[in-house]
Design a protein around this motif. Sequence first.
Motif, mmCIF file in Angstrom:
data_model
loop_
_atom_site.group_PDB
_atom_site.id
_atom_site.type_symbol
_atom_site.label_atom_id
_atom_site.label_comp_id
_atom_site.label_asym_id
_atom_site.label_seq_id
_atom_site.Cartn_x
_atom_site.Cartn_y
_atom_site.Cartn_z
ATOM 1 N N ASP A 19 47.171 50.490 8.621
ATOM 2 C CA ASP A 19 48.313 51.341 8.757
ATOM 3 C C ASP A 19 49.612 50.443 8.894
ATOM 4 O O ASP A 19 49.633 49.413 9.459
ATOM 5 C CB ASP A 19 48.256 52.039 9.806
ATOM 6 N N SER A 20 50.618 50.739 8.381
ATOM 7 C CA SER A 20 51.517 50.084 8.303
ATOM 8 C C SER A 20 52.463 50.107 9.864
ATOM 9 O O SER A 20 52.031 51.190 10.608
ATOM 10 C CB SER A 20 53.172 50.561 7.491
ATOM 11 N N ILE A 21 52.977 49.079 10.501
ATOM 12 C CA ILE A 21 53.716 49.054 11.711
ATOM 13 C C ILE A 21 54.618 50.339 11.921
ATOM 14 O O ILE A 21 54.601 50.908 12.807
ATOM 15 C CB ILE A 21 54.308 47.934 11.933
ATOM 16 N N GLU A 22 55.479 50.349 10.887
ATOM 17 C CA GLU A 22 56.395 51.496 10.846
ATOM 18 C C GLU A 22 55.694 53.018 11.048
ATOM 19 O O GLU A 22 56.186 53.672 11.922
ATOM 20 C CB GLU A 22 57.349 51.730 9.715
ATOM 21 N N SER A 23 54.579 53.284 10.515
ATOM 22 C CA SER A 23 53.884 54.552 10.505
ATOM 23 C C SER A 23 53.399 54.653 12.261
ATOM 24 O O SER A 23 53.211 55.811 12.699
ATOM 25 C CB SER A 23 52.796 54.652 9.698
ATOM 26 N N VAL A 24 52.826 53.525 12.626
ATOM 27 C CA VAL A 24 52.176 53.622 13.754
ATOM 28 C C VAL A 24 53.550 53.831 14.899
ATOM 29 O O VAL A 24 53.163 54.342 15.717
ATOM 30 C CB VAL A 24 51.310 52.154 14.227
ATOM 31 N N MET A 25 54.608 52.947 14.819
ATOM 32 C CA MET A 25 55.646 53.310 15.841
ATOM 33 C C MET A 25 55.946 54.840 15.590
ATOM 34 O O MET A 25 56.241 55.347 16.745
ATOM 35 C CB MET A 25 56.873 52.433 15.288
ATOM 36 N N GLU A 26 56.205 55.390 14.464
ATOM 37 C CA GLU A 26 56.215 56.794 14.427
ATOM 38 C C GLU A 26 55.505 57.798 15.347
ATOM 39 O O GLU A 26 55.774 58.439 15.691
ATOM 40 C CB GLU A 26 56.482 57.361 12.969
ATOM 41 N N ARG A 27 54.138 57.457 14.868
ATOM 42 C CA ARG A 27 53.099 58.202 15.498
ATOM 43 C C ARG A 27 53.234 58.156 16.986
ATOM 44 O O ARG A 27 53.097 59.097 17.946
ATOM 45 C CB ARG A 27 51.821 57.673 15.154
ATOM 46 N N THR A 68 55.461 56.969 18.775
ATOM 47 C CA THR A 68 57.061 57.863 19.448
ATOM 48 C C THR A 68 56.893 59.569 19.459
ATOM 49 O O THR A 68 57.243 59.959 20.516
ATOM 50 C CB THR A 68 58.016 57.294 18.584
ATOM 51 N N THR A 69 56.330 59.964 18.175
ATOM 52 C CA THR A 69 56.296 61.258 18.002
ATOM 53 C C THR A 69 55.366 61.915 19.260
ATOM 54 O O THR A 69 55.641 63.031 19.781
ATOM 55 C CB THR A 69 55.765 61.735 16.816
ATOM 56 N N ASN A 70 54.248 61.414 19.547
ATOM 57 C CA ASN A 70 53.355 61.778 20.451
ATOM 58 C C ASN A 70 53.379 61.202 21.819
ATOM 59 O O ASN A 70 52.626 61.781 22.803
ATOM 60 C CB ASN A 70 51.751 61.300 19.831
ATOM 61 N N ARG A 71 54.471 60.458 21.976
ATOM 62 C CA ARG A 71 54.540 59.748 23.383
ATOM 63 C C ARG A 71 53.605 59.154 24.010
ATOM 64 O O ARG A 71 53.208 59.148 25.251
ATOM 65 C CB ARG A 71 55.162 60.907 24.300
ATOM 66 N N VAL A 72 52.909 58.277 23.098
ATOM 67 C CA VAL A 72 51.833 57.433 23.764
ATOM 68 C C VAL A 72 52.263 56.061 23.576
ATOM 69 O O VAL A 72 52.851 55.609 22.537
ATOM 70 C CB VAL A 72 50.631 57.450 22.941
ATOM 71 N N ARG A 73 51.763 54.951 24.422
ATOM 72 C CA ARG A 73 52.051 53.676 24.487
ATOM 73 C C ARG A 73 51.019 52.637 23.940
ATOM 74 O O ARG A 73 51.129 51.655 23.978
ATOM 75 C CB ARG A 73 52.590 53.368 25.825
ATOM 76 N N HIS A 74 49.676 53.237 23.697
ATOM 77 C CA HIS A 74 48.645 52.651 23.378
ATOM 78 C C HIS A 74 47.880 53.447 22.594
ATOM 79 O O HIS A 74 47.517 54.652 22.527
ATOM 80 C CB HIS A 74 47.894 52.246 24.652
ATOM 81 N N ASP A 116 53.877 45.657 21.482
ATOM 82 C CA ASP A 116 53.201 44.860 20.402
ATOM 83 C C ASP A 116 53.719 45.361 18.988
ATOM 84 O O ASP A 116 54.187 44.496 18.174
ATOM 85 C CB ASP A 116 51.468 45.000 20.024
ATOM 86 N N VAL A 117 53.903 46.629 18.714
ATOM 87 C CA VAL A 117 54.727 47.009 17.600
ATOM 88 C C VAL A 117 56.098 46.854 17.756
ATOM 89 O O VAL A 117 56.534 46.474 16.514
ATOM 90 C CB VAL A 117 54.403 48.775 17.596
ATOM 91 N N VAL A 118 56.853 46.994 18.636
ATOM 92 C CA VAL A 118 58.216 46.537 18.830
ATOM 93 C C VAL A 118 58.463 44.943 18.404
ATOM 94 O O VAL A 118 59.184 44.443 17.237
ATOM 95 C CB VAL A 118 58.868 46.863 20.019
ATOM 96 N N LYS A 119 57.582 44.113 18.913
ATOM 97 C CA LYS A 119 57.589 42.788 18.534
ATOM 98 C C LYS A 119 57.135 42.689 17.094
ATOM 99 O O LYS A 119 57.893 41.787 16.334
ATOM 100 C CB LYS A 119 56.444 42.056 19.361
ATOM 101 N N GLY A 120 56.481 43.235 16.377
ATOM 102 C CA GLY A 120 56.182 43.126 15.036
ATOM 103 C C GLY A 120 57.281 43.439 14.251
ATOM 104 O O GLY A 120 57.822 42.784 13.313
ATOM 105 N N LEU A 121 57.930 44.677 14.510
ATOM 106 C CA LEU A 121 59.182 44.990 13.954
ATOM 107 C C LEU A 121 60.307 44.127 13.967
ATOM 108 O O LEU A 121 61.144 43.910 13.081
ATOM 109 C CB LEU A 121 59.521 46.705 14.532
ATOM 110 N N LEU A 122 60.449 43.399 15.193
ATOM 111 C CA LEU A 122 61.707 42.606 15.368
ATOM 112 C C LEU A 122 61.094 41.307 14.502
ATOM 113 O O LEU A 122 62.199 40.851 13.758
ATOM 114 C CB LEU A 122 61.653 41.997 16.959
ATOM 115 N N GLU A 123 59.927 40.834 14.451
ATOM 116 C CA GLU A 123 59.547 39.752 13.608
ATOM 117 C C GLU A 123 59.717 40.011 12.076
ATOM 118 O O GLU A 123 60.414 39.192 11.172
ATOM 119 C CB GLU A 123 58.008 39.451 13.777
#
Length: 166
Positions: free
Chosen positions: A108-116, A118-124, A141-148
């Motif tokens: 899975d891409s980091i972007e798709s995981v971030m969207e999932r 955020t949409t479902n309001r889960v942090r893990h 972890d996902v935010v850190k990856g997106l920043l990189e």
Amino acid sequence: MFCLHGTVIIRSKSPEALMMNIESLLSRKGREVFYIHPDAPLSECIAKLSDKQVGALLVMDFKRELLGIISERDILRLAYAKQCQICDIPVRQVMTPRQRLLVATPQDSIESVMERMTTNRVRHLPIMEGEKLVGIVSIGDVVKGLLEMAKRENEQMKDYVLGKYN
């Protein structure tokens, strides 16, 4: 560098420079997961969350089969709802069960995981390959990856502007 219909396309120095998936995130972060048995009391769960300094534990049986997840938020909501002693309540009564558990795969891409997330309001999110647990990622972890990824893209754009791709 080459042009396609007036659009400048920059060839990356490394193939994953502008794309990152969960596999590459796990490679950096590590694959260690912390878990608890569903029959453990919440007091043990709270202690483990605190000791490991994590926001969630995977719930697994003795065969290490993933049964669900329990987070600090689950415990906090229960404490508010019950307004009573919660330390002896079993984890299984509070966890998100496997049937309702959102998961991701290493592909899975980091972007798709971030969207999932955020949409479902889960942090893990547990990371699964088929039925095998291979890791867990947090929203941090996902935010850190997106920043990189953004940093690398910015560096490549600067290199392009400065003519380093000639």
